[in-house]
Design a protein around this motif. Sequence first.
Motif, PDB file in Angstrom:
ATOM      1  N   LYS A 195     -28.265 -21.627  20.923  1.00  0.00           N
ATOM      2  CA  LYS A 195     -26.902 -21.085  20.919  1.00  0.00           C
ATOM      3  C   LYS A 195     -25.905 -22.236  20.952  1.00  0.00           C
ATOM      4  O   LYS A 195     -26.131 -23.246  21.614  1.00  0.00           O
ATOM      5  N   PRO A 196     -24.780 -22.071  20.233  1.00  0.00           N
ATOM      6  CA  PRO A 196     -23.726 -23.086  20.336  1.00  0.00           C
ATOM      7  C   PRO A 196     -23.265 -23.197  21.796  1.00  0.00           C
ATOM      8  O   PRO A 196     -23.219 -22.207  22.513  1.00  0.00           O
TER       9      PRO A 196
ATOM     10  N   ASP B 218     -18.682 -22.744  22.404  1.00  0.00           N
ATOM     11  CA  ASP B 218     -17.978 -22.511  21.130  1.00  0.00           C
ATOM     12  C   ASP B 218     -17.875 -23.787  20.273  1.00  0.00           C
ATOM     13  O   ASP B 218     -16.874 -24.028  19.593  1.00  0.00           O
TER      14      ASP B 218
ATOM     15  N   PHE C  28     -18.879 -25.100  17.457  1.00  0.00           N
ATOM     16  CA  PHE C  28     -18.514 -25.224  16.037  1.00  0.00           C
ATOM     17  C   PHE C  28     -17.011 -25.008  15.828  1.00  0.00           C
ATOM     18  O   PHE C  28     -16.380 -25.724  15.052  1.00  0.00           O
ATOM     19  N   ASN C  29     -16.449 -24.029  16.541  1.00  0.00           N
ATOM     20  CA  ASN C  29     -14.987 -23.843  16.455  1.00  0.00           C
ATOM     21  C   ASN C  29     -14.250 -25.014  17.088  1.00  0.00           C
ATOM     22  O   ASN C  29     -13.169 -25.398  16.625  1.00  0.00           O
TER      23      ASN C  29
ATOM     24  N   LYS D 297     -14.028 -27.667  14.574  1.00  0.00           N
ATOM     25  CA  LYS D 297     -12.958 -27.354  13.602  1.00  0.00           C
ATOM     26  C   LYS D 297     -11.592 -27.758  14.161  1.00  0.00           C
ATOM     27  O   LYS D 297     -10.749 -28.294  13.439  1.00  0.00           O
TER      28      LYS D 297
ATOM     29  N   ILE E 174     -26.223 -26.584  10.589  1.00  0.00           N
ATOM     30  CA  ILE E 174     -24.845 -27.099  10.665  1.00  0.00           C
ATOM     31  C   ILE E 174     -24.034 -26.610   9.464  1.00  0.00           C
ATOM     32  O   ILE E 174     -22.888 -26.184   9.599  1.00  0.00           O
TER      33      ILE E 174
ATOM     34  N   ARG F  31     -24.255 -23.943   7.913  1.00  0.00           N
ATOM     35  CA  ARG F  31     -23.893 -22.528   8.046  1.00  0.00           C
ATOM     36  C   ARG F  31     -22.536 -22.372   8.741  1.00  0.00           C
ATOM     37  O   ARG F  31     -21.822 -21.423   8.526  1.00  0.00           O
ATOM     38  N   TYR F  32     -22.205 -23.312   9.597  1.00  0.00           N
ATOM     39  CA  TYR F  32     -20.976 -23.217  10.391  1.00  0.00           C
ATOM     40  C   TYR F  32     -19.865 -24.129   9.887  1.00  0.00           C
ATOM     41  O   TYR F  32     -18.691 -23.822  10.064  1.00  0.00           O
ATOM     42  N   LEU F  33     -20.237 -25.281   9.342  1.00  0.00           N
ATOM     43  CA  LEU F  33     -19.231 -26.279   8.974  1.00  0.00           C
ATOM     44  C   LEU F  33     -19.457 -26.736   7.545  1.00  0.00           C
ATOM     45  O   LEU F  33     -20.580 -27.064   7.167  1.00  0.00           O
TER      46      LEU F  33
END
Length: 163
Positions: free
Chosen positions: A52-53, A56, A58-59, A62, A91, A93-95
């Motif tokens: 699990k991230p 949060d 990955f956000n 960003k 990675i 998949r998210y970024l």
Amino acid sequence: MKNLYIDFDGVIVNTIDITYKMANSLGIKKDYTNYLQFFQNLNWEEVLEQAKPINDSFNEIKKIINSHKFNVFILTHVTSIHEAEAKIKLINRYLENITIITVPKSISKTKVLNTKDAILIDDFPPNLDDWEKSGGIGIRFDLDLDGKGHQVIDRLSQIIYFF
Ligand SMILES: [Mg+2]
């Protein structure tokens, strides 16, 4: 802009907790050779499916990118090509458009890039010690905010306010 390198395991996702439990349940001895073999034979898709991230992450990455203060890279140790492939796929998949650098576990992260004045966010204190010895800036990621001699954060975007 400063170069900012972000570790993966134990910073972006909680793979350390998962692999630690797996190793324990298999009764893997905690010496370097046994552990290395265990990691080389791991099914990384399975590990990353369970992972699990963290806070949060990955956000949070960003937000760091959108601050336009840093050139952001992900810098991760790997024990096999299979591990590198699985991590890169996750990675991506998210970024989008992030540079991912995979480093063989046997090589220090300081040996694959220019560390001078570059920032490393990592959970593993010896990586940060190495980094600072070679002219970089080490920031520890730790959920208990225990810096072990380094500046410390528990959410990645906190780095924006350090520089
Ligand atoms: Mg780590």
